[in-house]
Scaffold this motif. Structure first.
Motif, PDB file in Angstrom:
ATOM      1  N   MET A  18       0.836  -1.195   0.000  1.00  0.00           N
ATOM      2  CA  MET A  18       0.000   0.000   0.000  1.00  0.00           C
ATOM      3  C   MET A  18       0.872   1.246   0.000  1.00  0.00           C
ATOM      4  SD  MET A  18      -2.486   1.434   2.914  1.00  0.00           S
ATOM      5  CE  MET A  18      -1.159   2.366   3.612  1.00  0.00           C
ATOM      6  N   ILE A  19       0.483   2.176  -0.868  1.00  0.00           N
ATOM      7  CA  ILE A  19       1.256   3.405  -0.925  1.00  0.00           C
ATOM      8  C   ILE A  19       0.331   4.593  -0.808  1.00  0.00           C
ATOM      9  CG2 ILE A  19       1.256   3.494  -3.468  1.00  0.00           C
ATOM     10  CD1 ILE A  19       4.194   4.470  -3.210  1.00  0.00           C
ATOM     11  N   GLN A  20       0.767   5.563  -0.019  1.00  0.00           N
ATOM     12  CA  GLN A  20      -0.106   6.698   0.269  1.00  0.00           C
ATOM     13  C   GLN A  20       0.735   7.961   0.376  1.00  0.00           C
ATOM     14  OE1 GLN A  20      -1.985   6.451   4.100  1.00  0.00           O
ATOM     15  NE2 GLN A  20      -3.694   7.746   3.472  1.00  0.00           N
ATOM     16  N   THR A  21       0.306   9.036  -0.301  1.00  0.00           N
ATOM     17  CA  THR A  21       1.020  10.301  -0.121  1.00  0.00           C
ATOM     18  C   THR A  21       0.057  11.337   0.408  1.00  0.00           C
ATOM     19  OG1 THR A  21       0.540  11.313  -2.252  1.00  0.00           O
ATOM     20  CG2 THR A  21       2.396   9.764  -2.183  1.00  0.00           C
ATOM     21  N   HIS A  22       0.617  12.300   1.108  1.00  0.00           N
ATOM     22  CA  HIS A  22      -0.233  13.343   1.688  1.00  0.00           C
ATOM     23  C   HIS A  22       0.467  14.693   1.558  1.00  0.00           C
ATOM     24  CE1 HIS A  22      -3.149  15.311   4.192  1.00  0.00           C
ATOM     25  NE2 HIS A  22      -2.175  15.732   5.012  1.00  0.00           N
ATOM     26  N   ASN A  23      -0.202  15.631   0.912  1.00  0.00           N
ATOM     27  CA  ASN A  23       0.242  17.024   0.898  1.00  0.00           C
ATOM     28  C   ASN A  23       1.678  17.187   0.389  1.00  0.00           C
ATOM     29  OD1 ASN A  23       0.008  19.771   1.295  1.00  0.00           O
ATOM     30  ND2 ASN A  23       0.761  19.673   3.414  1.00  0.00           N
ATOM     31  N   LEU A  24       2.032  16.397  -0.646  1.00  0.00           N
ATOM     32  CA  LEU A  24       3.419  16.360  -1.105  1.00  0.00           C
ATOM     33  C   LEU A  24       3.762  17.582  -1.947  1.00  0.00           C
ATOM     34  CD1 LEU A  24       5.415  14.112  -0.498  1.00  0.00           C
ATOM     35  CD2 LEU A  24       4.831  13.065  -2.683  1.00  0.00           C
ATOM     36  N   SER A  25       4.874  18.263  -1.593  1.00  0.00           N
ATOM     37  CA  SER A  25       5.360  19.373  -2.426  1.00  0.00           C
ATOM     38  C   SER A  25       6.882  19.355  -2.447  1.00  0.00           C
ATOM     39  CB  SER A  25       4.853  20.713  -1.895  1.00  0.00           C
ATOM     40  OG  SER A  25       5.534  21.031  -0.695  1.00  0.00           O
ATOM     41  N   PHE A  26       7.388  19.980  -3.478  1.00  0.00           N
ATOM     42  CA  PHE A  26       8.843  19.965  -3.622  1.00  0.00           C
ATOM     43  C   PHE A  26       9.327  21.231  -4.316  1.00  0.00           C
ATOM     44  CE2 PHE A  26      12.804  19.038  -5.805  1.00  0.00           C
ATOM     45  CZ  PHE A  26      13.531  18.466  -4.766  1.00  0.00           C
ATOM     46  N   GLN A  27      10.485  21.711  -3.883  1.00  0.00           N
ATOM     47  CA  GLN A  27      11.069  22.911  -4.487  1.00  0.00           C
ATOM     48  C   GLN A  27      12.508  22.577  -4.884  1.00  0.00           C
ATOM     49  OE1 GLN A  27      10.943  26.265  -1.830  1.00  0.00           O
ATOM     50  NE2 GLN A  27      10.696  27.727  -3.522  1.00  0.00           N
ATOM     51  N   HIS A  28      12.819  22.721  -6.164  1.00  0.00           N
ATOM     52  CA  HIS A  28      14.164  22.376  -6.635  1.00  0.00           C
ATOM     53  C   HIS A  28      15.223  23.335  -6.119  1.00  0.00           C
ATOM     54  CE1 HIS A  28      13.742  18.919  -9.256  1.00  0.00           C
ATOM     55  NE2 HIS A  28      12.585  19.411  -9.650  1.00  0.00           N
ATOM     56  N   ALA A  29      14.860  24.650  -6.078  1.00  0.00           N
ATOM     57  CA  ALA A  29      15.775  25.653  -5.542  1.00  0.00           C
ATOM     58  C   ALA A  29      14.910  26.754  -4.924  1.00  0.00           C
ATOM     59  CB  ALA A  29      16.651  26.207  -6.655  1.00  0.00           C
ATOM     60  N   PRO A  30      15.446  27.460  -3.947  1.00  0.00           N
ATOM     61  CA  PRO A  30      14.652  28.464  -3.232  1.00  0.00           C
ATOM     62  C   PRO A  30      13.987  29.486  -4.168  1.00  0.00           C
ATOM     63  CG  PRO A  30      16.750  28.148  -2.158  1.00  0.00           C
ATOM     64  CD  PRO A  30      16.805  27.355  -3.428  1.00  0.00           C
ATOM     65  N   THR A  31      14.610  29.744  -5.310  1.00  0.00           N
ATOM     66  CA  THR A  31      14.048  30.768  -6.205  1.00  0.00           C
ATOM     67  C   THR A  31      12.996  30.191  -7.143  1.00  0.00           C
ATOM     68  OG1 THR A  31      15.892  30.311  -7.680  1.00  0.00           O
ATOM     69  CG2 THR A  31      16.128  32.208  -6.237  1.00  0.00           C
ATOM     70  N   LEU A  32      12.937  28.871  -7.216  1.00  0.00           N
ATOM     71  CA  LEU A  32      12.009  28.249  -8.172  1.00  0.00           C
ATOM     72  C   LEU A  32      10.639  28.022  -7.545  1.00  0.00           C
ATOM     73  CD1 LEU A  32      14.375  25.649  -9.859  1.00  0.00           C
ATOM     74  CD2 LEU A  32      13.601  27.842 -10.780  1.00  0.00           C
ATOM     75  N   GLU A  33       9.668  27.876  -8.425  1.00  0.00           N
ATOM     76  CA  GLU A  33       8.294  27.643  -8.004  1.00  0.00           C
ATOM     77  C   GLU A  33       8.173  26.306  -7.271  1.00  0.00           C
ATOM     78  OE1 GLU A  33       4.010  27.395 -10.288  1.00  0.00           O
ATOM     79  OE2 GLU A  33       5.844  27.760 -11.416  1.00  0.00           O
ATOM     80  N   THR A  34       7.343  26.268  -6.243  1.00  0.00           N
ATOM     81  CA  THR A  34       7.119  25.021  -5.512  1.00  0.00           C
ATOM     82  C   THR A  34       6.164  24.140  -6.305  1.00  0.00           C
ATOM     83  OG1 THR A  34       7.407  26.162  -3.421  1.00  0.00           O
ATOM     84  CG2 THR A  34       6.318  24.018  -3.343  1.00  0.00           C
ATOM     85  N   LEU A  35       6.570  22.859  -6.478  1.00  0.00           N
ATOM     86  CA  LEU A  35       5.709  21.901  -7.168  1.00  0.00           C
ATOM     87  C   LEU A  35       4.810  21.217  -6.132  1.00  0.00           C
ATOM     88  CD1 LEU A  35       8.506  20.218  -9.331  1.00  0.00           C
ATOM     89  CD2 LEU A  35       6.769  21.817 -10.181  1.00  0.00           C
TER      90      LEU A  35
END
Lengths: 209, 434
Positions: free
Chosen positions: A1-18
């Motif tokens: 079973m796999i579950q994700t919650h509220n996942l976000s990621f930012q490649h660099a501080p200046t880049l948009e958050t995914l």
């Protein structure tokens, strides 16, 4: 079973958050994640595989929060429970086909049984090539070795990153069949990330990024 | 499957890299060890040969020549001195032992050296069999001489005139072997030791004979009898100027080539040589000092080769660094892949480090082999060249030091090469679409 919650990621501080939608897959459920290039598909896959640390959110695999494990434990956990088919079918170039499978199990801390490895190579039509070096393999053979390396340790989750993007229709079909077959045999979740529309009909669960 | 197997596969995957690294590293290791061992062996050989000799007293001339001739027996002597005068000087409380030596003949190239019963003591030479010479025309052989000439106790032989082997001028006085010394690895091994009287007797008769010749042949005598032996002429006791007068049996006129002196304490070494050089017509030379000077001359070559070896070592460290560094870069995908398989950073470091150390280990073996083979040839060249075989002695502490230095340098190279693994961004490497 796999579950994700509220996942976000930012490649660099200046880049948009995914930001990524929450996912929930029960045992043996498969998922197709579609999206255009550059939208963060590979990033999501790497988050699921524990290769990247998310900005926020969690990934739970069988109720174990992947990113709360220590780096060393996470490496080992991911190595044992997740198999990844990479976009290009990378294998260790200095080793031959059989040694690659053995190394895969060795690094995951698992024992290798020669008969099982042989069976797997047989299933993937690689048995005749087991002593060949990587550079001696054809594109199709490499693709199949990539799948073998993703499933040889009987993982709970198989992640595939654009497995069909460079293949013609016929090979696309072969590869997807093999992936689905292996996932079913191992009782594993198969998560395919692609922009390839040809794969669509094969999956019930689909999300679009 | 294990880490070692993967490291080995990596090496064999790029055999040319491996070969080049091993080649350059082993050459520098071989050169470093070889030159150090050669240097140490030669120094050891020389210094060991000195035995108990602190000072040598001889005729005026080059002090280095005096030491080479009368202590190491490698060169021609500077001339003769009067035994009586030498004894006068060496009757001094600072002097523990003063041993007169005299020579001028050889047998098959081995020098026949006249001295007294104290000579063997200078080199702590013990008898293997037989006894020391007790009267004129008796000899005791050094171990090398006995081995190479096959002479046994009771055998007799004729000496040849001069210090190099020749068959033209053979004295017709047979010498009898009465003893053989045990090996000492000092210069006495290559000498035939006899009493001073033997030398005097042989050359007195020779002198008389010469004088008769001289009466008949007049001025042409020297050209006739010793056409090819100009150097040895000087060396020969009988040709010293005042012996030609012919008063051979008077004790006061006895001549020797040199007097080997060992002091009771350092005071003697500090004061006596200066006084002798200033106040007498003889010279005093200190073997240790002269050899130090000699090493300073020859040391330039050794230092130059050492520097070249160090430079090659530095270059091979850079080669190892570059090949490992390149390997880490080129196989970034492989290494990242291993991480996704569950490998820890430490395992990846080990793979690359083992690879480096395997290369270094092979290089060390090849390097040591190279140095030993090289030295073997160098030593056999010396042996045939100077009839002075040089003891093959491994200076272990020096070798350990050198090997440690190599390991530290290579270790640093390997460390620098593998550190980037720790900063590797697995996700970026694997998503990089190359």
């Amino acid at each position: 079973m796999i579950q994700t919650h509220n996942l976000s990621f930012q490649h660099a501080p200046t880049l948009e958050t995914l930001r990524f939608p929450d996912l929930l897959l029960e045992r043996e459920e498969n998922l197709l994640i579609l999206g255009k290039s550059g939208i963060g598909k590979t990033t999501l896959l790497h988050l699921l595989a524990g290769l990247l640390q998310p900005k926020t959110g969690t990934v739970n695999l069988d109720n174990i929060a992947l990113h709360s494990l220590s780096a060393k434990k996470r490496d080992r956990f991911v190595g044992q429970h997740i198999g990844v088919v990479f976009q290009k079918n990378y294998a260790i170039r200095s080793l031959d086909v059989m040694q690659n499978l053995e190394a895969r199990l060795f690094f995951a801390g698992l024992k290798s049984k020669r008969e099982r490895l042989h069976d797997l190579l047989e299933q993937l039509n690689l048995a005749a090539h087991k002593n060949k070096k990587i550079h001696q393999l054809s594109e199709g053979q490499l693709q199949r070795l990539g799948i073998a390396l993703a499933v040889v340790h009987q993982p709970q989750v198989i992640l595939a990153d654009e497995p069909t993007s460079s293949l013609d229709d016929e090979n696309c079909e072969v590869v997807m069949q093999l992936l689905l077959e292996q996932a079913e045999q191992q009782n594993a979740n198969l998560v395919v990330i692609t922009h390839d529309a040809r794969v669509k009909p094969l999956f019930q669960n689909q999300i679009i990024l | 499957m294990n880490i070692w197997k993967i490291s080995l596969s990596n090496i064999f995957h790029k055999p040319l890299y491996a070969l080049l690294s091993v080649l350059s590293l082993s050459i520098s290791i071989g050169l470093l060890l070889g030159i150090q061992q050669l240097d140490a062996s030669i120094k050891y050989q020389f210094e060991n040969s000195l035995g108990d000799v602190d000072m040598v007293l001889g005729a005026k001339g080059s002090p280095l020549q005096l030491v080479l001739a009368s202590v190491l027996h490698m060169d021609n002597p500077t001339g003769n001195i009067s035994l009586a005068e030498a004894e006068k000087i060496t009757k001094n409380p600072l002097i523990k032992k003063a041993v007169p030596i005299s020579y001028g003949d050889n047998y098959q190239g081995f020098r026949i050296l006249g001295s007294n019963e104290e000579f063997a003591g200078l080199y702590e030479a013990e008898l293997a069999e037989g006894r020391e010479p007790s009267k004129s025309m008796e000899v005791t052989l050094g171990s090398t001489v006995a081995e190479e000439t096959d002479l046994k106790i009771g055998d007799t032989f004729m000496s040849s005139h001069g210090l190099t082997e020749n068959t033209v001028e053979v004295h017709n006085h047979p010498l009898t072997v009465v003893g053989i010394y045990k090996p000492t690895y000092k210069v006495i091994d290559k000498l035939i030791v006899t009493r001073l009287e033997s030398i005097w007797d042989v050359h007195e008769h020779g002198e008389n004979h010469h004088e008769e010749d001289e009466q008949q042949a007049g001025d042409e005598h020297h050209d006739e009898v010793e056409p090819q032996e100009e150097h040895n002429e000087e060396a020969h006791v009988s040709t010293a100027p005042h012996q030609e007068e012919g008063h051979h049996h008077e004790e006061s006129d006895k001549e020797i080539t040199a007097m080997l002196v060992s002091f009771r304490n350092v005071m003697g070494m500090l004061t006596m040589p200066r006084r002798i050089n200033k106040e007498t017509n003889m010279q005093a030379a200190l073997p240790n000092y002269e050899l130090e000077r000699l090493f300073n001359f020859t040391g330039v070559g050794v230092r130059a080769v050492s520097w070249i070896a160090y430079i090659i070592l530095a270059i091979s460290c850079v080669t190892i660094f570059i090949s490992l560094f390149k390997m880490v870069r080129e196989r970034a995908f492989d290494l990242a892949l291993m991480r996704t398989y569950g490998a820890s950073n430490f395992q990846l470091l080990r793979i690359v480090a083992y690879e480096g150390f395997l290369l270094v280990f092979v290089s060390l073996l090849v390097g040591v082999l190279l140095s030993q083979v090289g030295l073997h040839f160098a030593f056999s060249a010396f042996k045939s060249g100077y009839n002075q075989d040089i003891l093959l002695k491994l200076p272990y502490t020096q070798m350990v030091k050198t090997v440690l230095l190599i390991l530290v340098m290579v270790g640093i190279a390997i460390l620098l090469a593998i550190l980037p693994i720790l900063k590797m961004n697995v996700s970026k490497i694997l998503s990089n679409e190359k």
